[in-house]
Design a protein around this motif. Structure first.
Motif, short mmCIF file in Angstrom:
data_model
loop_
_atom_site.label_atom_id
_atom_site.label_comp_id
_atom_site.label_asym_id
_atom_site.label_seq_id
_atom_site.Cartn_x
_atom_site.Cartn_y
_atom_site.Cartn_z
N ASP A 150 0.42 -1.33 0.03
CA ASP A 150 -0.21 -0.22 -0.34
C ASP A 150 0.84 1.09 0.06
O ASP A 150 0.80 2.13 -0.05
CB ASP A 150 -0.54 -0.38 1.17
N ARG A 151 2.46 1.12 0.80
CA ARG A 151 3.11 2.46 0.54
C ARG A 151 3.35 1.87 -1.05
O ARG A 151 3.67 3.74 -1.26
CB ARG A 151 4.41 2.32 0.95
N VAL A 152 3.29 1.46 -1.68
CA VAL A 152 3.93 1.40 -3.27
C VAL A 152 2.80 2.62 -4.20
O VAL A 152 3.01 3.46 -4.73
CB VAL A 152 4.32 0.14 -3.66
N TYR A 153 1.09 1.92 -3.82
CA TYR A 153 0.17 2.27 -4.24
C TYR A 153 0.17 3.83 -3.97
O TYR A 153 0.15 4.49 -4.80
CB TYR A 153 -0.80 1.78 -3.80
N LYS A 154 -0.07 4.32 -2.51
CA LYS A 154 0.01 5.48 -2.40
C LYS A 154 1.15 6.86 -2.89
O LYS A 154 0.94 7.58 -3.73
CB LYS A 154 0.19 5.73 -0.99
N ALA A 155 2.33 6.21 -2.82
CA ALA A 155 3.44 6.61 -3.89
C ALA A 155 3.17 6.77 -5.60
O ALA A 155 2.82 7.82 -5.62
CB ALA A 155 4.41 5.49 -3.61
N ILE A 156 2.67 6.10 -5.99
CA ILE A 156 2.71 6.23 -7.44
C ILE A 156 1.23 6.77 -7.81
O ILE A 156 1.41 7.53 -8.18
CB ILE A 156 1.61 4.82 -7.36
N THR A 157 0.13 7.33 -6.39
CA THR A 157 -1.35 7.69 -6.65
C THR A 157 -0.40 9.53 -6.18
O THR A 157 -0.85 9.99 -7.36
CB THR A 157 -2.26 7.52 -5.16
N VAL A 158 0.02 9.79 -5.20
CA VAL A 158 0.48 11.47 -5.64
C VAL A 158 1.09 10.95 -6.74
O VAL A 158 1.08 12.18 -6.92
CB VAL A 158 1.46 11.10 -3.90
N THR A 159 2.51 10.76 -7.27
CA THR A 159 3.24 10.95 -8.25
C THR A 159 2.12 11.39 -9.22
O THR A 159 2.57 12.35 -9.69
CB THR A 159 4.35 9.61 -8.35
N LEU A 160 1.29 9.73 -9.44
CA LEU A 160 0.66 10.66 -10.82
C LEU A 160 -0.28 11.64 -10.99
O LEU A 160 -0.27 12.70 -11.25
CB LEU A 160 -0.33 9.14 -11.10
N PHE A 161 -1.21 12.13 -9.81
CA PHE A 161 -1.67 13.29 -9.18
C PHE A 161 -1.11 14.27 -9.08
O PHE A 161 -1.56 15.39 -10.11
CB PHE A 161 -2.60 13.02 -8.03
N SER A 162 0.18 14.38 -8.79
CA SER A 162 0.68 15.48 -9.12
C SER A 162 1.54 16.13 -10.42
O SER A 162 1.36 17.46 -10.58
CB SER A 162 2.40 15.23 -8.18
N LEU A 163 1.97 14.87 -10.58
CA LEU A 163 2.48 15.32 -12.55
C LEU A 163 1.16 15.26 -12.93
O LEU A 163 1.50 16.14 -14.23
CB LEU A 163 3.09 13.82 -13.12
N ALA A 164 0.02 15.07 -13.36
CA ALA A 164 -1.08 15.67 -14.38
C ALA A 164 -1.82 16.96 -14.02
O ALA A 164 -1.51 17.81 -14.76
CB ALA A 164 -2.41 14.55 -13.65
N LEU A 165 -1.28 17.50 -12.45
CA LEU A 165 -1.94 18.46 -12.15
C LEU A 165 -0.92 18.95 -12.78
O LEU A 165 -0.85 20.46 -13.61
CB LEU A 165 -2.16 18.68 -10.63
N VAL A 166 0.70 19.34 -13.12
CA VAL A 166 1.07 20.38 -12.93
C VAL A 166 1.27 19.97 -14.54
O VAL A 166 1.42 21.40 -14.83
CB VAL A 166 2.95 19.25 -13.38
N ILE A 167 0.80 18.84 -15.90
CA ILE A 167 0.89 18.79 -16.98
C ILE A 167 -0.16 20.09 -17.26
O ILE A 167 0.04 20.81 -18.59
CB ILE A 167 1.13 17.62 -17.36
N VAL A 168 -1.15 19.95 -16.54
CA VAL A 168 -2.86 20.28 -17.47
C VAL A 168 -2.97 21.81 -17.36
O VAL A 168 -2.88 22.71 -18.00
CB VAL A 168 -3.29 19.98 -16.12
#
Length: 447
Positions: free
Chosen positions: A347-365
């Motif tokens: 679940d630590r890995v899943y949370k790390a992936i989620t945080v990173t993708l959410f952050s990356l998506a916000l920055v890109i948009v």
């Protein structure tokens, strides 16, 4: 009707946390609009007041008006108070008043503190808050005094004490605000080893996180560090040294940045600009004169950011470490992620992936949108958006030229970055429920 709104606000700690930060920004905006807050001849619009309040509360440091020349001592005091509340967290500051009033901290307040300090459980949360206040005030007092002693060489004692206090609090909280005028930050001290080293130490102490600081203080007694502290300290050291080496390699021949400096000053400047992007916003060089390779490196350092539970932003050093270890585990054909002889839960890995993708998506948009609304290069826009979201505060000069919609978007990014994308998602989204069944397993081709 009011009871329903109160119940909705208090229904979850993430929602209370997000609304609390928004209210502090609103109060700060009103205070900065008071005539006593701005100097004579300065017309501060509501949007610029809100931008400044958001930047201070989110400990970012991006400014549309110069802090040293546009605001009176009262206005600068408001900004400093917002930085302090934003850096420590409004619930932490509120708990201090509860201590003084001898009022018991309620369960709901403990839950919000847990969310604010990014803790996994409630055990010892009030004790941690006491340590947060003690460590923060002690470090800020020491940093302020040392800054003041150095500034007394350049200004009268009274002004030096005020400048020392402002910069001691600002630098430790990784806020990036300064009083030197003309958006110069610490450029006048680029060759000063005392100011550079003091800034580096304060930035690192502010970015490590209070859990790590508590571990370090207790280390002489306990003779051990938690896994979290080991990972945070290791990644901080790796990113600091690695970033400084790369900046030196990229910039030592650049006549507009490191080129004219001596070897010692080059090393100090490279080290400061390796530490500062991970949420501090302090600079001694003109970032717009850096080579594009260096600017892109700074973007990556900003995106990674500080450690959890600190005054900094970004996806966090531990998140980056978990992602890196997950990739290495896959490459090596291993199912477990192991670090310092400890296995990480999935679940630590899943949370790390989620945080990173959410952050990356916000920055890109937001970068795509600002590339349309702002007449600046893509690198300048990407740098600005990343700096706002990671609460870094560094800029290539775009902040003062932002359009109205651009300023609103950057304000939103600062707010998202300070509160956290997952916290905001939990705040506005429905309460997650546990599924009553599982689907049959399927397989897709990856890579």
């Amino acid at each position: 009707m009011f009871g329903k709104w109160k119940a909705w606000i208090g229904a979850s700690p993430p929602r209370s946390l997000a609304i609390g930060f928004a209210l502090i920004i609103a109060v700060g905006t009103v205070l900065l609009k008071l005539p006593v807050a701005v100097r004579s001849g300065i017309d501060l619009s509501w949007l610029n007041a809100a931008f400044t309040a958001a930047s201070a509360t989110c400990v970012t440091g991006l400014v549309v008006v110069d802090t040293g020349t546009a605001f009176t001592p009262f206005g600068q005091g408001v900004i400093l108070a917002l930085v302090q509340v934003g850096g420590l967290g409004f619930m932490t500051v509120g708990t201090v008043f509860a201590f003084f009033l001898r009022r018991k901290v309620s369960l709901r307040e403990r839950l919000i503190l847990q969310e604010s300090l990014n803790q996994g459980n409630l055990e010892g949360i009030v004790r941690l808050v006491r340590k947060v206040i003690l460590y923060a005030l002690t470090i800020e007092a020491a940093g302020s005094l040392l800054f003041a002693l150095r500034f007394m060489e350049d200004m009268n004692p009274g002004k030096a004490l005020l400048y020392g206090l402002f910069h001691g609090v600002s630098v430790f909280n990784n806020a990036g605000f300064d009083l030197f005028g003309e958006f110069r930050s610490l450029s006048a001290y680029v060759t000063d080893p005392f100011v550079n080293l003091l800034s580096i130490v304060l930035i690192i102490l502010g970015s490590l996180g209070f859990v790590v600081l508590a571990d370090l203080v207790d280390y002489p007694i306990r003779r051990r560090l938690s896994l979290h502290s080991k990972v945070a300290l290791s990644m901080t050291l790796l990113l600091t040294v690695g970033g400084a080496i790369l900046i030196l390699l990229f910039e030592y021949t650049n006549e507009k940045t490191l080129g004219p400096l001596g070897p010692g000053s080059q090393a100090l400047a490279a080290l400061l600009h390796s530490v500062s992007p991970r949420s501090a916003g302090v600079s001694t060089l003109d970032l717009s004169s850096f080579r594009q390779a260096t600017q892109f490196l700074l973007i990556w350092l900003m995106f990674i950011g500080a450690s959890p539970g600190s005054t900094g932003g970004g996806i966090k050093t531990t998140t980056f470490a978990v992602l890196t270890l997950a990739v290495l585990a896959v490459v090596r054909g291993r199912s477990d992620i192991v670090i310092f002889r400890s296995r990480l839960e999935r679940d630590r890995v899943y949370k790390a992936i989620t945080v990173t993708l959410f952050s990356l998506a916000l920055v890109i948009v937001v970068t795509m949108v600002l590339s349309i609304t702002e007449n600046h290069t893509f690198m300048e826009v990407l740098f600005e958006v990343t700096s706002a979201f990671t609460t870094s505060g560094l800029s290539l000069g775009l902040t003062q030229d932002l359009s109205g919609p651009g300023r609103i978007l950057i304000m939103a990014m600062m707010f998202f970055g300070r509160v956290g994308p997952l916290t905001l998602f939990y705040a506005i989204g429905p309460k997650p429920g546990r599924p009553l069944y599982r689907y049959a397993e399927g397989k897709i081709i990856i890579g």
